[in-house]
Motif scaffolding. Structure first.
Motif, PDB file in Angstrom:
ATOM      1  N   ASP A   1     -35.589   5.920 -44.657  1.00 24.17           N
ATOM      2  CA  ASP A   1     -35.339   6.006 -43.232  1.00 24.17           C
ATOM      3  C   ASP A   1     -36.435   6.003 -42.339  1.00 24.17           C
ATOM      4  O   ASP A   1     -37.290   6.975 -42.782  1.00 24.17           O
ATOM      5  CB  ASP A   1     -34.515   7.113 -43.240  1.00 24.17           C
ATOM      6  CG  ASP A   1     -34.173   7.103 -41.585  1.00 24.17           C
ATOM      7  OD1 ASP A   1     -33.186   6.700 -40.968  1.00 24.17           O
ATOM      8  OD2 ASP A   1     -34.905   8.065 -40.946  1.00 24.17           O
ATOM      9  N   VAL A   2     -36.820   4.885 -41.503  1.00 22.72           N
ATOM     10  CA  VAL A   2     -38.021   4.965 -40.630  1.00 22.72           C
ATOM     11  C   VAL A   2     -37.873   5.254 -39.440  1.00 22.72           C
ATOM     12  O   VAL A   2     -36.650   4.708 -38.753  1.00 22.72           O
ATOM     13  CB  VAL A   2     -38.438   3.573 -41.189  1.00 22.72           C
ATOM     14  CG1 VAL A   2     -40.079   3.346 -40.287  1.00 22.72           C
ATOM     15  CG2 VAL A   2     -38.811   3.032 -42.601  1.00 22.72           C
ATOM     16  N   ARG A   3     -38.597   6.052 -38.860  1.00 27.72           N
ATOM     17  CA  ARG A   3     -38.503   6.227 -37.256  1.00 27.72           C
ATOM     18  C   ARG A   3     -39.881   5.632 -36.820  1.00 27.72           C
ATOM     19  O   ARG A   3     -41.080   5.853 -37.150  1.00 27.72           O
ATOM     20  CB  ARG A   3     -38.355   7.488 -37.135  1.00 27.72           C
ATOM     21  CG  ARG A   3     -37.212   8.035 -37.643  1.00 27.72           C
ATOM     22  CD  ARG A   3     -35.892   7.470 -36.655  1.00 27.72           C
ATOM     23  NE  ARG A   3     -34.922   7.952 -36.815  1.00 27.72           N
ATOM     24  CZ  ARG A   3     -33.913   7.291 -37.721  1.00 27.72           C
ATOM     25  NH1 ARG A   3     -34.197   5.953 -38.149  1.00 27.72           N
ATOM     26  NH2 ARG A   3     -32.486   7.823 -37.935  1.00 27.72           N
ATOM     27  N   ARG A   4     -39.968   5.125 -35.476  1.00 29.51           N
ATOM     28  CA  ARG A   4     -41.175   4.646 -34.774  1.00 29.51           C
ATOM     29  C   ARG A   4     -40.993   5.433 -33.354  1.00 29.51           C
ATOM     30  O   ARG A   4     -40.413   5.037 -32.588  1.00 29.51           O
ATOM     31  CB  ARG A   4     -40.932   3.166 -34.609  1.00 29.51           C
ATOM     32  CG  ARG A   4     -41.186   2.537 -35.912  1.00 29.51           C
ATOM     33  CD  ARG A   4     -40.786   0.934 -35.692  1.00 29.51           C
ATOM     34  NE  ARG A   4     -39.386   0.690 -35.458  1.00 29.51           N
ATOM     35  CZ  ARG A   4     -39.035  -0.379 -34.816  1.00 29.51           C
ATOM     36  NH1 ARG A   4     -39.660  -1.155 -34.425  1.00 29.51           N
ATOM     37  NH2 ARG A   4     -37.844  -0.314 -34.546  1.00 29.51           N
ATOM     38  N   ASN A   5     -42.048   6.468 -33.220  1.00 26.21           N
ATOM     39  CA  ASN A   5     -41.979   7.269 -32.028  1.00 26.21           C
ATOM     40  C   ASN A   5     -43.458   7.527 -31.169  1.00 26.21           C
ATOM     41  O   ASN A   5     -43.503   8.699 -30.893  1.00 26.21           O
ATOM     42  CB  ASN A   5     -41.341   8.445 -32.336  1.00 26.21           C
ATOM     43  CG  ASN A   5     -39.846   8.604 -32.895  1.00 26.21           C
ATOM     44  OD1 ASN A   5     -39.234   7.671 -32.101  1.00 26.21           O
ATOM     45  ND2 ASN A   5     -39.496   9.146 -33.924  1.00 26.21           N
TER      46      ASN A   5
ATOM     47  N   ILE B   1     -45.290   5.746 -37.077  1.00 19.86           N
ATOM     48  CA  ILE B   1     -44.250   5.619 -38.078  1.00 19.86           C
ATOM     49  C   ILE B   1     -44.303   7.024 -39.086  1.00 19.86           C
ATOM     50  O   ILE B   1     -44.965   7.521 -39.297  1.00 19.86           O
ATOM     51  CB  ILE B   1     -44.506   4.311 -39.148  1.00 19.86           C
ATOM     52  CG1 ILE B   1     -44.186   3.073 -38.517  1.00 19.86           C
ATOM     53  CG2 ILE B   1     -43.691   4.356 -40.357  1.00 19.86           C
ATOM     54  CD1 ILE B   1     -44.624   2.083 -39.276  1.00 19.86           C
ATOM     55  N   SER B   2     -42.791   7.468 -39.314  1.00 18.99           N
ATOM     56  CA  SER B   2     -42.640   8.515 -40.057  1.00 18.99           C
ATOM     57  C   SER B   2     -41.608   7.953 -40.916  1.00 18.99           C
ATOM     58  O   SER B   2     -40.562   7.239 -40.703  1.00 18.99           O
ATOM     59  CB  SER B   2     -42.048   9.620 -39.302  1.00 18.99           C
ATOM     60  OG  SER B   2     -40.949   9.588 -38.452  1.00 18.99           O
TER      61      SER B   2
ATOM     62  N   ASP C   1     -42.725  -4.920 -38.165  1.00 17.97           N
ATOM     63  CA  ASP C   1     -41.688  -4.427 -37.510  1.00 17.97           C
ATOM     64  C   ASP C   1     -40.980  -5.280 -36.595  1.00 17.97           C
ATOM     65  O   ASP C   1     -41.413  -6.646 -36.213  1.00 17.97           O
ATOM     66  CB  ASP C   1     -42.058  -3.196 -36.747  1.00 17.97           C
ATOM     67  CG  ASP C   1     -42.666  -3.560 -35.318  1.00 17.97           C
ATOM     68  OD1 ASP C   1     -43.430  -4.505 -35.151  1.00 17.97           O
ATOM     69  OD2 ASP C   1     -42.078  -2.924 -34.416  1.00 17.97           O
TER      70      ASP C   1
ATOM     71  N   GLU D   1     -35.160   0.240 -38.957  1.00 17.35           N
ATOM     72  CA  GLU D   1     -34.515   1.801 -39.708  1.00 17.35           C
ATOM     73  C   GLU D   1     -34.772   1.698 -41.139  1.00 17.35           C
ATOM     74  O   GLU D   1     -34.677   2.834 -41.596  1.00 17.35           O
ATOM     75  CB  GLU D   1     -33.297   2.004 -39.075  1.00 17.35           C
ATOM     76  CG  GLU D   1     -33.368   2.116 -37.427  1.00 17.35           C
ATOM     77  CD  GLU D   1     -32.276   2.650 -37.177  1.00 17.35           C
ATOM     78  OE1 GLU D   1     -31.032   2.742 -37.970  1.00 17.35           O
ATOM     79  OE2 GLU D   1     -31.830   2.749 -35.930  1.00 17.35           O
TER      80      GLU D   1
ATOM     81  N   SER E   1     -38.621   9.043 -44.311  1.00 18.89           N
ATOM     82  CA  SER E   1     -37.932   9.968 -44.852  1.00 18.89           C
ATOM     83  C   SER E   1     -37.054   9.344 -46.105  1.00 18.89           C
ATOM     84  O   SER E   1     -36.466   8.373 -45.860  1.00 18.89           O
ATOM     85  CB  SER E   1     -36.961  10.958 -44.246  1.00 18.89           C
ATOM     86  OG  SER E   1     -37.674  11.460 -43.214  1.00 18.89           O
TER      87      SER E   1
ATOM     88  N   LYS F   1     -26.792   9.039 -40.645  1.00 22.42           N
ATOM     89  CA  LYS F   1     -28.327   9.198 -41.260  1.00 22.42           C
ATOM     90  C   LYS F   1     -28.484   9.177 -42.834  1.00 22.42           C
ATOM     91  O   LYS F   1     -29.381   9.385 -43.280  1.00 22.42           O
ATOM     92  CB  LYS F   1     -29.369  10.114 -40.696  1.00 22.42           C
ATOM     93  CG  LYS F   1     -29.353   9.831 -39.188  1.00 22.42           C
ATOM     94  CD  LYS F   1     -30.323  10.951 -38.552  1.00 22.42           C
ATOM     95  CE  LYS F   1     -30.695  10.659 -37.069  1.00 22.42           C
ATOM     96  NZ  LYS F   1     -31.558  11.559 -36.434  1.00 22.42           N
TER      97      LYS F   1
END
Length: 215
Positions: free
Chosen positions: A144-148, A151-152, A64, A123, A154, A208
């Motif tokens: 589409d990548v989210r790091r919160n 990792i998730s 990342d 992202e 879509s 998005k």
């Protein structure tokens, strides 16, 4: 004349290497072997920790943008592994967590991820995969990548290279493209002895969503 520098050989755990990847910050180093083992190194004292996989050997790895985690693809799985570092360098305290991409199996019919590229914003993630059915074979899936902080991902859609029945050999993001992530793809078609091609897809994002514009 170019200046000459002496290299320092690292002999431990580097036989039969298939992949080498520096972290963006230079604090960590990833190496993988064909026997399914891989190593996480910290570059202060060059200490390493060995890991092993029951899902085949490592086929791809990408860090990342912050250098806090590395995504790993395995030869016998459509699930990626995500190694999260729990402490600051030089600590090698880390956790390996699965990251599922169900569309790779349910839509394409593939059973494994081959290559991947992560853009500089963290992202967008591009994945190529083994085989697949007639409709999806040879495509590249874009997520589409989210790091919160976990990792998730879509699915945004798929990109097809030029020509009939294309097969991506290599691809990467241009992280400084002002209009958004620019994915370059090197691939070959189904025609025997055809010359390899290089194509570019500019991904411009609105609320998005992504629109692929081949050049």
């Amino acid at each position: 004349m170019l200046p000459k520098r002496l290299g320092t050989p690292i002999r431990r755990g580097l036989g039969g290497i298939s992949i080498l990847k520096w972290s963006p910050t230079g604090d960590f180093f990833f190496s993988a072997k064909f026997d399914g083992t891989f190593y996480l190194w910290e570059t202060n004292t060059w200490t390493s920790e060995p890991w092993s996989s029951s899902s085949g050997f490592v086929t791809g790895a990408t860090w990342d943008p912050d250098g806090h985690m590395v995504l790993i693809a395995f030869s016998k799985s459509s699930t990626l592994g995500s190694v999260h570092f729990a402490s600051k360098p030089p600590s090698l305290d880390a956790h390996l967590l699965p990251v599922d991409f169900p569309e790779i199996t349910s839509l394409t019919g593939s059973q494994g991820i081959e290559k991947m590229a992560w853009d500089g914003t963290g992202e967008r993630l591009a994945l190529s995969y083994k085989d697949g059915d007639e409709l999806y074979k040879g495509l590249i899936a874009v997520y589409d990548v989210r790091r919160n902080p976990l990792i998730s991902a879509s699915l945004i859609g798929f990109i097809r290279g030029p020509g009939e029945s294309p097969k991506p050999l290599a691809f990467s993001f241009h992280d400084k493209f002002k209009q958004g992530p620019l994915l370059s793809v090197h691939g070959v078609g189904a025609v025997a002895f055809a010359a390899p091609t290089l194509s570019f897809s500019a991904l411009t994002f609105f609320h998005k969503q992504a629109v692929g514009v081949p050049e």
